[in-house]
Scaffold this active site. Sequence first.
Site, PDB file in Angstrom:
ATOM      1  N   ASN A 133     -76.973  11.888  29.394  1.00  0.00           N
ATOM      2  CA  ASN A 133     -77.369  10.490  29.156  1.00  0.00           C
ATOM      3  C   ASN A 133     -76.168   9.668  28.718  1.00  0.00           C
ATOM      4  OD1 ASN A 133     -77.649  12.124  26.805  1.00  0.00           O
ATOM      5  ND2 ASN A 133     -78.920  10.598  25.791  1.00  0.00           N
ATOM      6  N   GLU A 192     -75.362   6.135  26.911  1.00  0.00           N
ATOM      7  CA  GLU A 192     -75.922   5.008  26.161  1.00  0.00           C
ATOM      8  C   GLU A 192     -74.967   3.820  26.143  1.00  0.00           C
ATOM      9  OE1 GLU A 192     -77.351   6.534  22.382  1.00  0.00           O
ATOM     10  OE2 GLU A 192     -78.977   7.596  23.413  1.00  0.00           O
ATOM     11  N   CYS A 220     -80.774   7.462  31.288  1.00  0.00           N
ATOM     12  CA  CYS A 220     -81.141   8.854  30.993  1.00  0.00           C
ATOM     13  C   CYS A 220     -80.320   9.836  31.847  1.00  0.00           C
ATOM     14  CB  CYS A 220     -82.605   9.092  31.335  1.00  0.00           C
ATOM     15  SG  CYS A 220     -83.769   8.206  30.297  1.00  0.00           S
ATOM     16  N   GLU A 268     -81.325  12.430  33.511  1.00  0.00           N
ATOM     17  CA  GLU A 268     -81.950  12.783  34.791  1.00  0.00           C
ATOM     18  C   GLU A 268     -81.563  11.798  35.887  1.00  0.00           C
ATOM     19  OE1 GLU A 268     -83.317  12.547  31.824  1.00  0.00           O
ATOM     20  OE2 GLU A 268     -85.221  13.615  31.674  1.00  0.00           O
ATOM     21  N   CYS A 273     -88.940  10.819  30.839  1.00  0.00           N
ATOM     22  CA  CYS A 273     -89.620   9.532  30.630  1.00  0.00           C
ATOM     23  C   CYS A 273     -90.208   9.035  31.953  1.00  0.00           C
ATOM     24  CB  CYS A 273     -88.642   8.507  30.050  1.00  0.00           C
ATOM     25  SG  CYS A 273     -87.510   7.824  31.277  1.00  0.00           S
ATOM     26  N   CYS A 322     -87.712   8.052  34.764  1.00  0.00           N
ATOM     27  CA  CYS A 322     -87.103   9.212  35.437  1.00  0.00           C
ATOM     28  C   CYS A 322     -88.106   9.890  36.365  1.00  0.00           C
ATOM     29  CB  CYS A 322     -86.558  10.193  34.403  1.00  0.00           C
ATOM     30  SG  CYS A 322     -85.093   9.564  33.573  1.00  0.00           S
TER      31      CYS A 322
HETATM   32  N1  THU Z   1     -83.257  10.394  27.396  1.00  0.00           N
HETATM   33  C1  THU Z   1     -82.852  11.104  28.495  1.00  0.00           C
HETATM   34  O1  THU Z   1     -81.674  11.118  28.870  1.00  0.00           O
HETATM   35  N2  THU Z   1     -83.803  11.802  29.174  1.00  0.00           N
HETATM   36  C2  THU Z   1     -85.073  11.975  28.757  1.00  0.00           C
HETATM   37  O2  THU Z   1     -85.835  12.680  29.409  1.00  0.00           O
HETATM   38  C3  THU Z   1     -85.546  11.309  27.540  1.00  0.00           C
HETATM   39  C4  THU Z   1     -84.610  10.323  26.945  1.00  0.00           C
HETATM   40  C5  THU Z   1     -82.214   9.678  26.634  1.00  0.00           C
HETATM   41  C6  THU Z   1     -82.263   8.186  26.675  1.00  0.00           C
HETATM   42  C7  THU Z   1     -81.534   7.855  25.389  1.00  0.00           C
HETATM   43  O3  THU Z   1     -80.128   7.920  25.628  1.00  0.00           O
HETATM   44  C8  THU Z   1     -81.901   8.985  24.449  1.00  0.00           C
HETATM   45  O4  THU Z   1     -82.309  10.056  25.282  1.00  0.00           O
HETATM   46  C9  THU Z   1     -83.009   8.659  23.466  1.00  0.00           C
HETATM   47  O5  THU Z   1     -84.114   8.137  24.090  1.00  0.00           O
END
Ligand code: THU
Length: 157
Positions: free
Chosen positions: A61, A63, A72, A74, A110, A113
């Site tokens: 991920n 940010e 995310c 995925e 989520c 994704c």
């Molecule tokens: N996140 C993912 O990368 N994948 C998921 O399946 C759930 C959430 C990330 C998004 C954000 O950077 C952090 O996790 C918290 O939500």
Amino acid sequence: MKEQKLRITLKSAPLSEWDEQYQLLYKEAVATTTKAYAPYSKFHVGAAVLLANNEIVSASNQENAAYPSGLCAERVALFYAGAKYPDVSVKAIAIAAETGGKLVEGISPCGGCRQVMLETETRAGTPMKIFLCGATSMRSVDSAAALLPVGFDGSDL
Ligand code: THU
């Protein structure tokens, strides 16, 4: 009124019980959590994508201080796979997350994704397995459609 019950099959087993190639995918997803850029949530996610050419593409991920601009793991992984190998279908994706020094047990993708997984699967025309990695075990479903029932796809346009 017509009522339909929709069922999904969620498999769950200790890591050692899964096929060797899926254990490898697990390891890659877990290792990739260390590459996350997640200074805000401190939730480090790794995704490993197994392609039909047997290559594994992994991503974490990413940010951003402007929160919605992040993405995310995925989606970073699936978009990277699609950009690098536009004609190769995705066979499977494994997802792992670490926070506070521990692997997250109940990681689950989520909605955004799941939508991208559905598009990837529809595009390939073959089901994509999804592996959810825990500390010593994995859960899986056999297709993206199972995680997004009654989903929206290109046929709705
Ligand atoms: N996140 C993912 O990368 N994948 C998921 O399946 C759930 C959430 C990330 C998004 C954000 O950077 C952090 O996790 C918290 O939500």
